[in-house]
Every structure is written in structure tokens, then in C-alpha cells.
Design a protein around this motif. Structure first.
Motif, PDB file in Angstrom:
ATOM      1  N   HIS A 401     -25.221 -10.436  13.107  1.00 38.18           N
ATOM      2  CA  HIS A 401     -25.675 -11.752  13.539  1.00 38.18           C
ATOM      3  C   HIS A 401     -27.014 -11.642  14.268  1.00 38.18           C
ATOM      4  CE1 HIS A 401     -21.862 -13.168  12.197  1.00 38.18           C
ATOM      5  NE2 HIS A 401     -21.226 -12.346  13.004  1.00 38.18           N
ATOM      6  N   LEU A 402     -27.958 -12.416  13.815  1.00 38.37           N
ATOM      7  CA  LEU A 402     -29.329 -12.385  14.304  1.00 38.37           C
ATOM      8  C   LEU A 402     -29.505 -13.510  15.322  1.00 38.37           C
ATOM      9  CD1 LEU A 402     -32.217 -11.234  13.958  1.00 38.37           C
ATOM     10  CD2 LEU A 402     -32.509 -12.902  12.107  1.00 38.37           C
ATOM     11  N   ILE A 403     -29.892 -13.152  16.564  1.00 40.69           N
ATOM     12  CA  ILE A 403     -29.977 -14.128  17.659  1.00 40.69           C
ATOM     13  C   ILE A 403     -31.317 -13.944  18.351  1.00 40.69           C
ATOM     14  CG2 ILE A 403     -28.808 -15.058  19.690  1.00 40.69           C
ATOM     15  CD1 ILE A 403     -26.355 -13.341  18.869  1.00 40.69           C
ATOM     16  N   ARG A 404     -32.250 -14.852  18.108  1.00 37.73           N
ATOM     17  CA  ARG A 404     -33.584 -14.707  18.687  1.00 37.73           C
ATOM     18  C   ARG A 404     -34.166 -16.076  19.050  1.00 37.73           C
ATOM     19  NH1 ARG A 404     -37.620 -11.116  15.314  1.00 37.73           N
ATOM     20  NH2 ARG A 404     -38.565 -10.966  17.390  1.00 37.73           N
ATOM     21  N   ALA A 553     -34.480  -8.583  28.630  1.00 39.55           N
ATOM     22  CA  ALA A 553     -34.765  -8.322  27.220  1.00 39.55           C
ATOM     23  C   ALA A 553     -33.475  -8.070  26.455  1.00 39.55           C
ATOM     24  CB  ALA A 553     -35.690  -7.110  27.084  1.00 39.55           C
ATOM     25  N   SER A 554     -33.532  -8.327  25.160  1.00 42.68           N
ATOM     26  CA  SER A 554     -32.420  -8.019  24.259  1.00 42.68           C
ATOM     27  C   SER A 554     -32.952  -7.237  23.070  1.00 42.68           C
ATOM     28  CB  SER A 554     -31.735  -9.301  23.778  1.00 42.68           C
ATOM     29  OG  SER A 554     -32.624 -10.079  22.997  1.00 42.68           O
ATOM     30  N   THR A 555     -32.068  -6.517  22.392  1.00 48.18           N
ATOM     31  CA  THR A 555     -32.459  -5.707  21.240  1.00 48.18           C
ATOM     32  C   THR A 555     -31.911  -6.314  19.952  1.00 48.18           C
ATOM     33  OG1 THR A 555     -30.484  -4.313  21.391  1.00 48.18           O
ATOM     34  CG2 THR A 555     -32.445  -3.594  22.594  1.00 48.18           C
ATOM     35  N   THR A 556     -32.682  -6.192  18.888  1.00 45.81           N
ATOM     36  CA  THR A 556     -32.215  -6.541  17.550  1.00 45.81           C
ATOM     37  C   THR A 556     -32.626  -5.415  16.615  1.00 45.81           C
ATOM     38  OG1 THR A 556     -32.422  -8.928  17.920  1.00 45.81           O
ATOM     39  CG2 THR A 556     -32.360  -8.174  15.649  1.00 45.81           C
ATOM     40  N   LYS A 557     -31.649  -4.764  16.020  1.00 42.76           N
ATOM     41  CA  LYS A 557     -31.970  -3.682  15.087  1.00 42.76           C
ATOM     42  C   LYS A 557     -32.468  -4.273  13.776  1.00 42.76           C
ATOM     43  CE  LYS A 557     -28.874  -1.312  12.875  1.00 42.76           C
ATOM     44  NZ  LYS A 557     -27.771  -0.384  12.546  1.00 42.76           N
ATOM     45  N   ILE A 558     -33.574  -3.723  13.260  1.00 43.16           N
ATOM     46  CA  ILE A 558     -34.127  -4.259  12.022  1.00 43.16           C
ATOM     47  C   ILE A 558     -34.168  -3.240  10.884  1.00 43.16           C
ATOM     48  CG2 ILE A 558     -35.481  -6.030  13.190  1.00 43.16           C
ATOM     49  CD1 ILE A 558     -37.955  -4.268  12.842  1.00 43.16           C
ATOM     50  N   THR A 578     -35.856  -9.292   8.821  1.00 43.62           N
ATOM     51  CA  THR A 578     -34.665  -9.608   9.613  1.00 43.62           C
ATOM     52  C   THR A 578     -33.415  -9.720   8.752  1.00 43.62           C
ATOM     53  OG1 THR A 578     -35.309 -11.927   9.424  1.00 43.62           O
ATOM     54  CG2 THR A 578     -35.941 -10.773  11.434  1.00 43.62           C
ATOM     55  N   GLN A 579     -33.395  -9.015   7.662  1.00 45.26           N
ATOM     56  CA  GLN A 579     -32.232  -9.091   6.781  1.00 45.26           C
ATOM     57  C   GLN A 579     -30.986  -8.553   7.493  1.00 45.26           C
ATOM     58  OE1 GLN A 579     -33.600  -6.591   3.682  1.00 45.26           O
ATOM     59  NE2 GLN A 579     -32.801  -4.727   4.539  1.00 45.26           N
ATOM     60  N   PRO A 580     -29.794  -9.059   7.124  1.00 50.02           N
ATOM     61  CA  PRO A 580     -28.581  -8.496   7.697  1.00 50.02           C
ATOM     62  C   PRO A 580     -28.380  -7.083   7.186  1.00 50.02           C
ATOM     63  CG  PRO A 580     -28.039 -10.043   5.946  1.00 50.02           C
ATOM     64  CD  PRO A 580     -29.527 -10.099   6.154  1.00 50.02           C
ATOM     65  N   PRO A 581     -27.613  -6.223   7.836  1.00 48.76           N
ATOM     66  CA  PRO A 581     -26.744  -6.541   8.971  1.00 48.76           C
ATOM     67  C   PRO A 581     -27.362  -6.237  10.327  1.00 48.76           C
ATOM     68  CG  PRO A 581     -26.190  -4.394   8.125  1.00 48.76           C
ATOM     69  CD  PRO A 581     -27.370  -4.881   7.322  1.00 48.76           C
ATOM     70  N   PHE A 582     -28.605  -6.524  10.540  1.00 48.88           N
ATOM     71  CA  PHE A 582     -29.306  -6.121  11.751  1.00 48.88           C
ATOM     72  C   PHE A 582     -28.961  -7.054  12.901  1.00 48.88           C
ATOM     73  CE2 PHE A 582     -32.203  -4.704   8.224  1.00 48.88           C
ATOM     74  CZ  PHE A 582     -31.605  -3.454   8.155  1.00 48.88           C
ATOM     75  N   SER A 583     -28.345  -6.495  13.922  1.00 44.68           N
ATOM     76  CA  SER A 583     -27.624  -7.269  14.915  1.00 44.68           C
ATOM     77  C   SER A 583     -28.332  -7.309  16.258  1.00 44.68           C
ATOM     78  CB  SER A 583     -26.227  -6.665  15.112  1.00 44.68           C
ATOM     79  OG  SER A 583     -25.547  -6.575  13.881  1.00 44.68           O
ATOM     80  N   THR A 584     -28.131  -8.418  16.978  1.00 45.39           N
ATOM     81  CA  THR A 584     -28.697  -8.608  18.307  1.00 45.39           C
ATOM     82  C   THR A 584     -27.665  -8.263  19.367  1.00 45.39           C
ATOM     83  OG1 THR A 584     -30.127 -10.368  17.477  1.00 45.39           O
ATOM     84  CG2 THR A 584     -29.764 -10.287  19.856  1.00 45.39           C
ATOM     85  N   GLY A 585     -28.137  -7.668  20.469  1.00 46.76           N
ATOM     86  CA  GLY A 585     -27.252  -7.306  21.570  1.00 46.76           C
ATOM     87  C   GLY A 585     -27.409  -8.229  22.761  1.00 46.76           C
TER      88      GLY A 585
END
Length: 594
Positions: A401-404, A553-558, A578-585
Motif C-alpha cells: 500500500h502506497l501512502i504519500r 519522515a516516512s519510508t516507501t520502498k520503490i 511507485t508500482q506495487p508491492p512497494f510499501s509505506t511505513g
């Protein structure tokens, strides 16, 4: 009085004043349309449940007529006219526009916030009417329902009814209605399951114009408003694998038409009726809750009993929540007016759980890498956003889930919680000899809702959004020429690339961990073979970054890492940044600006 029926010649324009919403046109845009062979207008002239001139007869006649028909209203008498039905109306099986604004005295909304619509036709069910108010069944694709009050219909999720309007076909528009309230737009008259229940695709609930705005509030357990509302009730319900590519935009979902909490008959204290604002579940895909373009108005989703938006269950994926005000008043300037008792405040802003995957919050349906689609998520009683459950569930692998780019503030009462990943009901675990600080007891008791990740070295734990480790900013951040110089470290998944999003908070979060009130800027980092990376970023100048404020700050793996496996159904998303499954923490600790 006989049903009025006007046959239109083939190939000629509809008579002046009779305009139909064109399929594929901008929502709310009234455009002339060519009448198909057999298209006709049926005028409802009585509040009687059946017989000549009734709505029931008009639906039956329109179903039997070819082309896209119209059902209009000219019921004698002043004020809203109530059609009280004793049994479910016939399903609509042929395209039709049902236009309540044709009733004399009815006018659509003109306000930029709230609704001043004057509706002249109410369709009312009752405890013995176990069905839907209107059902757009197979064959009805391309229909429009507008300008109606629909309330009081019973049923259950299991039976697939109990909605004000159920949409089973494709390409329909539901706009300018009041669903789940009395005609005054203020008092609950619930449809038991939902205001709108959608199982088809390509439908629009609401639209871009003020006149398109639905008020979808008060829906829930009709038989006992003072009991806890079943979790399976919602204002707008998108359900099943057939619910694809629908748009829910520019609606009021939870509050009354004037922006107050919904009134309940006989209530002696604060209470909430509608269980959830929007539910997306059971395989629903690629639906948009809010903006599809940056200038779209989005929804107001507040004042619901549990969640503003709930996305859940396996197969539910690629849905977007963008550009909404979730938990706020109509303008987004503060909380809903009225009681602040937790019983009268929406619990969580957004929850994604139970193996739903690859959804996005704040980036638009095309997953933009630039801001412009962010939600304002504020004044919710618990989490702003929660991924996973409020208990640690090893089987809940909701992921990707991408949260930005959202705005988070004043969530969780005194604990101010922004993003929570897998909220835990007990003391946070230390992980495998983790050297990182773990702070138990954050959040609203009994849940430690913030900083509940294992946060272990090299981040090999799994779970909701892979439980990304936290950013570790230095305790203080310096201002250099009006720009914040953020420094810190990350220890997370090895050999991966992450986007770090930085946010400023006017008031440092009491928990010590950030919410994310103002998005400031982003930076990209690469972790080494041990999962380490250094943060050293001079952020853009921002009026919200001042001495005494806080940076988080938050991280999102890309890309990269050992858990990045592109799903087989990624399709056109493959190759996007920002394709899945790159997730936000979650947000890391606050860093005070000096």
C-alpha cells in the motif's frame, strides 16, 4: 390519473428542457442527446404505491420500452412528496433517467460545501420492505438516478439488498440525491445496508459539479439506532469482483447536508448511525474514492461510527483514496461541530486490512510521484491511517500500500496518531535483539497504535506493508537559509531503494513520533548489504518549517530488496516508479527544528 407517456421520433433531439446526462461526459454535465428508437418519458403524478401514474408503473413501462427513457415527476401538492412503498419496486432492466429535479419546486445544490438542494420526491421503505429503494439491474447500464430522497429500506449484506440504490450494471450515474436521511437532509432514516451499493463497473457516485453532490449519511441498523452499528453498513459500499473502475467523488458521506452530525430520533446523547463511510471489499479493484484529477473536489467522509474508508479482504486491490477530507468538517477547517465524546467521533480515517493489496492513499489513481492528490486526514478518534488490524495478526499480509503526500493532524485525541502499521494490543516487541528504542504504551489504550513494528535489524519481518522500519532522524534539525537540513539514518531492508517523505508539524506530537501535517519534500536513498543508509538532505524552503516546529519522515520502498516481487496482475503498472508491492511505513521520531 393515467401515466403520461410521450413518444419521441427517432433521430430527433430531445425537446428543449429535457436533457439527459450523456454517458462518458463529465459528471453533472447536462448535454443534449439523440433519442433512441422507442425512447419515451413517463411522468409520475401520484404518491400511490401502484397503479396509473405511480412510480412503480412508470418503472414497469420504462422496462418494456426500448431506448433510454425518462421518468419525471409532477405530483400535486406542496413540499416533498413521499412515495411510501409496501414492497420492493421493480428492478430497472432498461436504461432510464429517473430525475427527481423535475418535480415542481425541486432545485439542485449550488453550494461549494454542504448542500442546499431542495428535493421534492422521497421514496420511503419500511421495516417490512426487505429490498432496495431502486435497483439498476442487468440491462440498465447507462442509467441516471438524480434528485431523490431514498430511505428506510431494510435487508442484509448477505441477501445483497437493503440499499437506497443498488447498482448492478455498468456506466451509471448516481448524483444529487439524499440517501439515508429524511428529506430535510439532517435526520437519520437509514437504509440498513448502504446508501449506495455498487457491484457493477464504471459507475459514478457523485460528480464534479455542485449539483452532483450526494448526501449519503445515516445508513445503518434501522431497527435500533442506539445499538452499536454493524460493521457491514456503509454510506457507499463497493463490493465484489465485479465492482471495478467506479468513481465516488464530491459526496458528503457521514455528516448531514448542513455539515452537522446526523440527528437520530429519540437520541439522548451523542451517537453515530452510519457504520462506515465507504467500504471497498471482496475483490473490488481499481475504484477511486475521491479525485481522479488534481482539481476534483473529493469527498467529505466524517462522522461515521467506525471508519471513514475501509478496504479489505483478499482480491481487493489497486484502489485509490485521493483528495478527500476525512474526519474534518465540510471545509476541512476543523472537526465536525458538536460533541467531542469519542462515541460521537469517527474512529479511524482509513483502514486497509485482511489481505487487501496494492491500494494507494494520496497519490491519485495513476500513482503520481508528485503531490496534488493528498487527503486531509484529521480529527479522527484513533488512527489517521491504519494498515492491518488493531491487533497483531500473523495471517494479515495486507501489503503493497502506497501512502504519500497526505495531511495528518489531530488524530487519536491527545496522542495524535498519523499512520499505524499493524496496531498491537499489547507491548511492542523488541524483535531479534533490536538495538532500536521501543516505547510501549503510545496511542489510545488499550492499543499501542503507533510505532508497533518489530523494527528489527535488516527488517526481515513480514506483515502489513512488510512493517517497514522507521526513519531515525537526529533529535534536532537546523535551519540553513530558511531551509531545514534533515540528518539521520535508516536501518531497513538491504539492497533496496526507498523514498523518504519529510513532513513538518506545527505542534510536536505528544507521543514523540510524527503525524505529518505539511508535506515538505522527498529524498531517495539506497541501503547497503546490511540495510543501512544515511540521510543528509537540505529540504525545500517551506513556510511551515520554523523554529519550534517538528520534522518527521516516512519510508516507501520503490525497488530492490528481498521481498519485492511484482505481482502477476500488475499489468500497466509494471515499470512505474511507485508500482506495487512497494510499501509505506510509519512516521519516525520527531526532530525539533532549531
Amino acid at each position: 390519473m393515467a401515466t403520461h407517456r410521450t413518444r419521441r421520433p427517432t433521430g430527433r433531439l430531445i425537446a428543449a428542457g429535457a436533457l439527459v446526462v450523456g454517458v462518458g461526459a463529465a459528471a453533472g454535465a447536462l448535454v443534449p442527446a439523440l433519442a433512441a428508437p422507442g425512447a419515451a418519458t413517463y411522468t409520475v403524478t401520484t404518491v400511490a404505491d401502484a397503479g396509473p401514474g405511480s412510480l412503480r408503473q412508470a418503472i414497469t413501462d420504462a422496462n418494456d420500452s426500448g431506448g433510454t427513457d425518462r421518468i419525471e415527476f409532477a405530483i400535486p401538492g406542496a413540499g416533498p412528496r413521499t412515495i411510501a412503498v409496501d414492497s420492493p419496486l421493480p428492478e430497472i432492466t432498461d436504461p432510464v433517467t429517473v430525475d427527481g429535479y423535475t418535480q415542481p419546486g425541486a432545485t439542485p445544490n449550488t453550494r461549494s460545501a454542504g448542500s442546499d438542494a431542495e428535493l421534492g420526491v422521497e421514496i420511503a421503505g419500511g421495516d417490512d420492505v426487505a429490498g432496495n429503494g431502486l435497483t439498476l439491474a442487468d440491462g440498465s447500464g447507462g442509467s441516471t438516478v438524480r434528485g431523490l430522497v431514498v430511505n428506510g429500506f431494510t435487508g442484509t449484506v448477505a441477501t445483497g439488498n437493503g440499499a437506497g440504490v443498488k447498482v448492478e450494471s455498468d456506466g451509471n450515474t448516481i448524483a444529487g440525491n439524499v440517501l439515508g436521511l429524511d428529506a430535510d437532509g439532517e435526520t437519520a432514516a437509514p437504509n440498513r445496508t448502504a446508501g449506495v451499493l455498487v457491484t457493477g463497473q464504471g459507475n459514478t457516485v457523485g460528480g464534479g459539479a455542485a449539483a452532483d453532490r450526494n448526501v449519503v449519511s445515516g445508513n445503518g441498523n434501522r431497527l435500533n439506532l442506539q445499538s452499536p452499528v454493524p460493521v457491514g453498513t456503509a454510506g457507499v459500499y463497493l463490493r465484489g469482483g465485479g465492482a471495478r473502475a467506479n468513481t465516488v467523488d464530491n459526496n458528503i458521506i457521514g455528516p448531514s447536508a448542513s455539515g452537522d452530525p446526523v440527528l437520530t430520533r429519540g437520541s439522548t446523547g451523542p451517537s453515530l448511525v452510519q457504520g462506515n463511510g465507504v467500504i471497498v471489499e471482496a475483490g473490488a479493484q481499481r475504484n477511486v474514492i475521491g479525485a481522479t484529477e488534481r482539481d476534483d473536489p473529493g469527498n467529505v467522509i466524517s462522522g461515521n461510527a467506525t471508519r471513514g474508508v475501509w478496504i479489505q479482504l483478499p482480491g481487493t486491490s489497486y484502489n485509490s483514496v485521493s483528495g478527500n477530507r476525512i474526519g474534518t468538517d465540510l471545509e476541512g477547517d476543523g472537526p465536525l461541530p458538536g460533541p467531542t465524546d469519542p462515541a460521537a467521533v469517527q474512529d479511524s480515517g482509513i483502514q486497509i486490512s485482511q489481505d487487501a493489496r496494492y491500494d494507494s492513499i494520496g497519490v491519485g489513481p495513476d500513482r503520481s510521484t508528485e503531490p496534488g492528490f493528498g487527503n486531509e486526514i484529521a480529527y479522527n478518534d484513533n488512527d489517521g491511517v491504519v494498515i492491518g488490524g488493531t491487533q497483531r495478526l500473523a495471517t494479515d499480509f495486507t501489503d503493497g500500500h502506497l501512502i504519500r503526500f497526505n495531511t495528518y493532524h489531530d488524530n487519536g485525541g491527545s496522542d495524535d496518531i498519523g499512520i499505524a502499521i499493524n496496531g498491537d494490543s499489547g507491548t511492542p516487541e523488541q524483535g531479534l535483539a533490536s538495538p532500536f528504542e521501543r516505547t510501549p504504551g503510545l496511542g489510545n489504550a488499550p492499543h499501542d497504535r503507533n510505532v508497533t513494528n518489530l523494527d528489527e535489524p535488516t527488517d526481515f519481518d513480514t506483515g502489513p506493508n512488510n512493517e517497514n522500519n522507521l526513519v531515525r532522524l537526529d533529535p534536532t534539525t537546523s535551519l540553513e537559509g530558511g531551509r531545514a537540513h534533515a540528518r539521520g539514518t535508516v536501518n531497513t531492508e538491504p539492497n533496496a531503494t526507498f523514498v523518504i517523505d519529510f513532513y513538518a508539524n506545527d505542534d510536536p506530537d505528544p507521543s514523540g513520533y510524527g503525524e505529518g501535517e505539511h508535506f515538505v519534500g522527498s529524498s531517495t536513498i539506497d541501503t547497503d548489504a546490511l540495510g543501512n543508509a544515511t540521510i543528509d538532505v537540505l529540504l525545500p524552503a517551506d513556510e511551515n518549517v520554523t523554529s519550534g516546529s517538528a520534522i518527521t519522515a516516512s519510508t516507501t520502498k520503490i525497488s530492490g530488496g528481498v521481498t519485492s516481487v511484482l505481482p502477476a496482475d500488475a499489468g500497466e503498472l509494471a515499470g512505474q516508479l511507485t508500482q506495487p508491492p512497494f510499501s509505506t511505513g510509519e512516521f519516525g521520531k520527531n526532530s525539533e527544528v532549531e
